[in-house]
Design a protein around this motif. Sequence first.
Motif, PDB file in Angstrom:
ATOM      1  N   MET A 598       6.180  -8.681  34.228  1.00  0.00           N
ATOM      2  CA  MET A 598       5.402  -7.696  33.472  1.00  0.00           C
ATOM      3  C   MET A 598       6.198  -7.324  32.236  1.00  0.00           C
ATOM      4  O   MET A 598       7.418  -7.490  32.199  1.00  0.00           O
ATOM      5  N   ARG A 599       5.510  -6.760  31.263  1.00  0.00           N
ATOM      6  CA  ARG A 599       6.202  -6.314  30.065  1.00  0.00           C
ATOM      7  C   ARG A 599       5.371  -5.257  29.345  1.00  0.00           C
ATOM      8  O   ARG A 599       4.198  -5.048  29.650  1.00  0.00           O
ATOM      9  N   ASP A 600       6.035  -4.591  28.421  1.00  0.00           N
ATOM     10  CA  ASP A 600       5.404  -3.614  27.540  1.00  0.00           C
ATOM     11  C   ASP A 600       4.567  -2.593  28.311  1.00  0.00           C
ATOM     12  O   ASP A 600       5.041  -2.027  29.275  1.00  0.00           O
ATOM     13  N   HIS A 601       3.322  -2.368  27.914  1.00  0.00           N
ATOM     14  CA  HIS A 601       2.521  -1.301  28.510  1.00  0.00           C
ATOM     15  C   HIS A 601       2.298  -1.525  30.003  1.00  0.00           C
ATOM     16  O   HIS A 601       2.319  -0.579  30.790  1.00  0.00           O
ATOM     17  N   THR A 602       2.049  -2.764  30.387  1.00  0.00           N
ATOM     18  CA  THR A 602       1.789  -3.024  31.807  1.00  0.00           C
ATOM     19  C   THR A 602       3.017  -2.715  32.656  1.00  0.00           C
ATOM     20  O   THR A 602       2.893  -2.174  33.763  1.00  0.00           O
ATOM     21  N   LEU A 603       4.195  -3.050  32.149  1.00  0.00           N
ATOM     22  CA  LEU A 603       5.426  -2.761  32.881  1.00  0.00           C
ATOM     23  C   LEU A 603       5.647  -1.256  32.991  1.00  0.00           C
ATOM     24  O   LEU A 603       5.949  -0.724  34.062  1.00  0.00           O
ATOM     25  N   LEU A 604       5.451  -0.554  31.867  1.00  0.00           N
ATOM     26  CA  LEU A 604       5.636   0.902  31.881  1.00  0.00           C
ATOM     27  C   LEU A 604       4.664   1.577  32.835  1.00  0.00           C
ATOM     28  O   LEU A 604       5.035   2.469  33.599  1.00  0.00           O
ATOM     29  N   GLN A 605       3.416   1.173  32.798  1.00  0.00           N
ATOM     30  CA  GLN A 605       2.418   1.794  33.663  1.00  0.00           C
ATOM     31  C   GLN A 605       2.707   1.523  35.135  1.00  0.00           C
ATOM     32  O   GLN A 605       2.502   2.380  35.988  1.00  0.00           O
ATOM     33  N   ALA A 606       3.189   0.328  35.426  1.00  0.00           N
ATOM     34  CA  ALA A 606       3.473  -0.023  36.821  1.00  0.00           C
ATOM     35  C   ALA A 606       4.664   0.758  37.364  1.00  0.00           C
ATOM     36  O   ALA A 606       4.564   1.403  38.413  1.00  0.00           O
ATOM     37  N   ILE A 607       5.776   0.738  36.648  1.00  0.00           N
ATOM     38  CA  ILE A 607       6.979   1.391  37.186  1.00  0.00           C
ATOM     39  C   ILE A 607       6.837   2.912  37.182  1.00  0.00           C
ATOM     40  O   ILE A 607       7.537   3.606  37.920  1.00  0.00           O
ATOM     41  N   ALA A 608       5.882   3.420  36.376  1.00  0.00           N
ATOM     42  CA  ALA A 608       5.654   4.870  36.371  1.00  0.00           C
ATOM     43  C   ALA A 608       5.037   5.356  37.679  1.00  0.00           C
ATOM     44  O   ALA A 608       4.989   6.557  37.932  1.00  0.00           O
ATOM     45  N   ARG A 609       4.574   4.422  38.535  1.00  0.00           N
ATOM     46  CA  ARG A 609       4.053   4.848  39.849  1.00  0.00           C
ATOM     47  C   ARG A 609       5.146   5.539  40.667  1.00  0.00           C
ATOM     48  O   ARG A 609       4.835   6.351  41.537  1.00  0.00           O
ATOM     49  N   VAL A 610       6.413   5.212  40.426  1.00  0.00           N
ATOM     50  CA  VAL A 610       7.483   5.757  41.268  1.00  0.00           C
ATOM     51  C   VAL A 610       8.213   6.938  40.627  1.00  0.00           C
ATOM     52  O   VAL A 610       9.215   7.418  41.175  1.00  0.00           O
ATOM     53  N   ASN A 611       7.703   7.430  39.491  1.00  0.00           N
ATOM     54  CA  ASN A 611       8.449   8.495  38.793  1.00  0.00           C
ATOM     55  C   ASN A 611       7.896   9.891  39.044  1.00  0.00           C
ATOM     56  O   ASN A 611       8.279  10.845  38.374  1.00  0.00           O
ATOM     57  N   ARG A 612       6.983  10.043  40.024  1.00  0.00           N
ATOM     58  CA  ARG A 612       6.385  11.354  40.273  1.00  0.00           C
ATOM     59  C   ARG A 612       7.321  12.219  41.114  1.00  0.00           C
ATOM     60  O   ARG A 612       7.855  11.754  42.126  1.00  0.00           O
ATOM     61  N   PRO A 613       7.515  13.486  40.729  1.00  0.00           N
ATOM     62  CA  PRO A 613       8.382  14.374  41.525  1.00  0.00           C
ATOM     63  C   PRO A 613       7.781  14.625  42.906  1.00  0.00           C
ATOM     64  O   PRO A 613       6.560  14.621  43.077  1.00  0.00           O
ATOM     65  N   TYR A 614       8.664  14.840  43.883  1.00  0.00           N
ATOM     66  CA  TYR A 614       8.208  15.179  45.235  1.00  0.00           C
ATOM     67  C   TYR A 614       9.218  16.115  45.877  1.00  0.00           C
ATOM     68  O   TYR A 614      10.427  15.863  45.824  1.00  0.00           O
ATOM     69  N   GLU A 615       8.719  17.198  46.449  1.00  0.00           N
ATOM     70  CA  GLU A 615       9.564  18.135  47.196  1.00  0.00           C
ATOM     71  C   GLU A 615       8.896  18.455  48.517  1.00  0.00           C
ATOM     72  O   GLU A 615       7.687  18.629  48.582  1.00  0.00           O
TER      73      GLU A 615
END
Length: 947
Positions: A598-615
């Motif tokens: 993946m690259r560019d926008h598709t890569l950013l959108q995909a890896i952003a699935r794991v950047n959500r905060p959780y407590e």
Amino acid sequence: MTWRLSDSLPKAMLEQWKEERTTWLALHPEPWDEQTESEYHDRFSRQIDEWLDQGAGACVLKDTANARIVADALRHFEGERYEIASFVVMPNHVHVLFRPLGKHTLPEILKSWKGFTAREINKRMGRTGALWQDEYWDRLIRNERHFFKVAEYIRENPVKAGTRVSQPVYESELITDRNVRASFEGEGNGLENPFPSRLEAKVKSFCAIPQLLAFLKDYIVFAEKDEELNKYILRQHQTGAVEATVSRALDPRRTRGLVWHTQGSGKTFTMIKAAERLFRSPAADKPTVLLMIDRNELEDQMLKNLAALGLGNLEHASSIARLNQLLRDDYRGIIVTMIHKFRDMPADLNTRSNIYVLIDEAHRTTGGDLGNFLMAGLPNATFLGFTGTPVDKTVYGLGTFKTFGCEDDQGYLHKYSIADSIEDGTTLPLYYQLAPNEMLVPHETLDKEFLSLAEAEGVADIEELNKILERAVNLKNFLKGKERIQKVAQFVAKHYRENVGPLGYKAFLVGVDREACAHYKHALDQFLPPEYSEVVYTGSNNDSRLLKEFHLDPKKERQIRKRFGKLDQQPKILIVTEKLLTGFDAPVLYAMYLDKPMRDHTLLQAIARVNRPYENEAQEMVKPHGFVLDFIGIFDKLEKALAFDSDEINAIVKDLKLLKVLFRNKMESRAPVYLGLIERNFNDQDVDTLIEHFRDPERRKAFFKEYKEVEMLYEIISPDAFLRPYIDDYRTLSAIYQVVRKAYTRTVMVDREFQAKTSHLVQQQVGSYGVGVLGDIVAINGNTIELIKNKSGGDGSKVINLIKSIEKLAEENSDDPYLIAMAERARAVQEDFENRQTSTAEALAELLREVESNETRKKVQAEKSFDGLTYFVYRRLLDAKIQNAEAVSRKIRKAFTEFPNWQRSENAIRELRKQVTFAIFAETDNLDQVTAMVDELFTLLEKANRI
């Protein structure tokens, strides 16, 4: 820091100073507040400074050559071991204002300075013996104002002392720059300290009545997620974008705008509120607002969210014909549609100017003919683009700026970057790790068939990406090789079990296509229980038998999505290739095993699935970051894979090795402060030292915070050979945490004390430390006093054990007001003990008196055949000198018997209180006294009910 020559102070003066200081310290035990610390330095540090400035002793530093030796030594490791802000070499002492760097500690740095300079100066002067006095004085800088005050003292010291100093003061630009000093000290602006003032201004601005009312009125959204209704309050970056969007839409001179709000920052809600505000705005004059979505699954969600706002004028343009009809008929309201519905739209379909088009994922939705149809059909409309990724540097990306950002100097109407989002905590930082080399795609193949392809640059859509990958024959053959899939699946299973599962989080495995996903499911089931993983992709009637094996009906897919978002439910791993890589939010998702180029926008959108905060407070879980394990090698060529500005790339994702550096720094610079408290392998004396050291709640809070940071780093990195040199110290640090936590936690905690890997490590060793006795519960009875006196350990441990034992007794007898009150008094003793308002011996004596009083109480209670409630009332009546105390207390006991459900019924408790009041009031006419007694009784019983 100040240190001095060995002959700089007369012995008699120094002895007197030490004696006064010892007395003062006994009356003012640490930790100090700012006022007490200031008093200490005024009385003792300043006295030393004044004596030193008198120039006693041989003053060998008057010699320019000797002073230069000291100055050169100070500068030698500047920037490597420490940063020096200012120093001065006086005739018989030295002042330095500095900050240690990395693992270098204050004692180590000072030893180096004094050792080297003593040798060199003695050699030059042909002498031997001690040059410097062993002791030194250091002072922690509290804030910026304190920093500059100390710096000014150092600079003015030669003038005040009236001494010609051969070596000049060395200062950093920060201190000598008058503008910087003015900004810190508030010169010319009437501010004593600008930092609190800035905070004060922010608080006043945010809490201003119009602002708060605006939040209540305009910025609350009720939205459905996983079939549950949730309330969301928009953050400041969202409200700012809404205001900017509405303002631009209503500006008659401008018709374009681009909003970049990074993935995970709530862009959808921003668009919804902007649409609502525009629709309701009188200045818009009954407008048409088009909300353009780029994915089918978002349409239904968007319509539900808009309907929840109570908007009557809401239409779904589900077809090209319907959209054309609505615009031709001059519909006024909000229209939800998709970009492809504009295909073949006639020119000048509606020429009104109060048409506002809000376009989601603008970097990909207006390319080619579709954008031309849209803008030709609505020639006077305002077009506002929204994107979750930064606009890339390719020709395609520059076209997005040209379309939407042409009316803003920086290209963006409103920007909330990845770095902004991470700093605010809206999203988390991302870390990556490369898989072993044998699993990575060969560099030549990856470069030739993917990274170097011109058509792959700026790729903005998964479907577009898939078409490119279909032509990458060698690349896909490598990724889908049977042996490789087996190896990757085994590696993923092991990594999940050892690294992710113990943290409690979940993962994605991203395959190159649907067939790869199916193969990965079969392979993964060999190493993990089948229920651990599910495959989610879009099926087709023409699919092969292999692909049809994992077809899901819509209901089943919704169930899987919902269960995946729950911490305690299966599956733990979702195997995906296209679906869920955009728009899917599951905060429990921590790791992504990336096996799709993946690259560019598709890569950013995909890896952003794991950047959500959780407590999760109950589990003591705070997700530290997102993690990507790269089986392709994309992150080895990040500059090539992400065609964005370098500043944005640096904010996006970092190598996991940085966490190892952070762990090492904490273990080498911060941990020794705490490890030094343990001198005897955790015997009773060590435990008592910890109890004494951490009496102050703020000190405990600081330690708990630091420990939890170290623990999380350990959990993320482990297992790894890198940790081996730190295991013993980390285990000891964990044991310290366990002791302090057990000692000062008010109630028995049902959550986990340690994260999973640390818990295993501590259980292996901590028993040998003998720290378990701290949590021992002592039976509160006639033998308690003798038992406590004969018990091993220090008085601090005994205080803690007694308090916990009394609390436990009250918990087990929650219907006895006397014991509830006794536990309250024990907690008050603990509070005084922690705040150093009472000594350890006094606290222990007070608790033993409570135990003794309880034994006396039990004897009287038994003699009169009272239960706990009756005795408590009886005792309080006696203390208040109420007549016929025994008869009244029995009457009150009977009233409680008549209303067994008083704790669950408002009428019952009202009637019960009335009867209790009348029973006491019959013996005294002091209504205030009666009311106070009744309030005390029911307050204690209410506390007992909570227990």
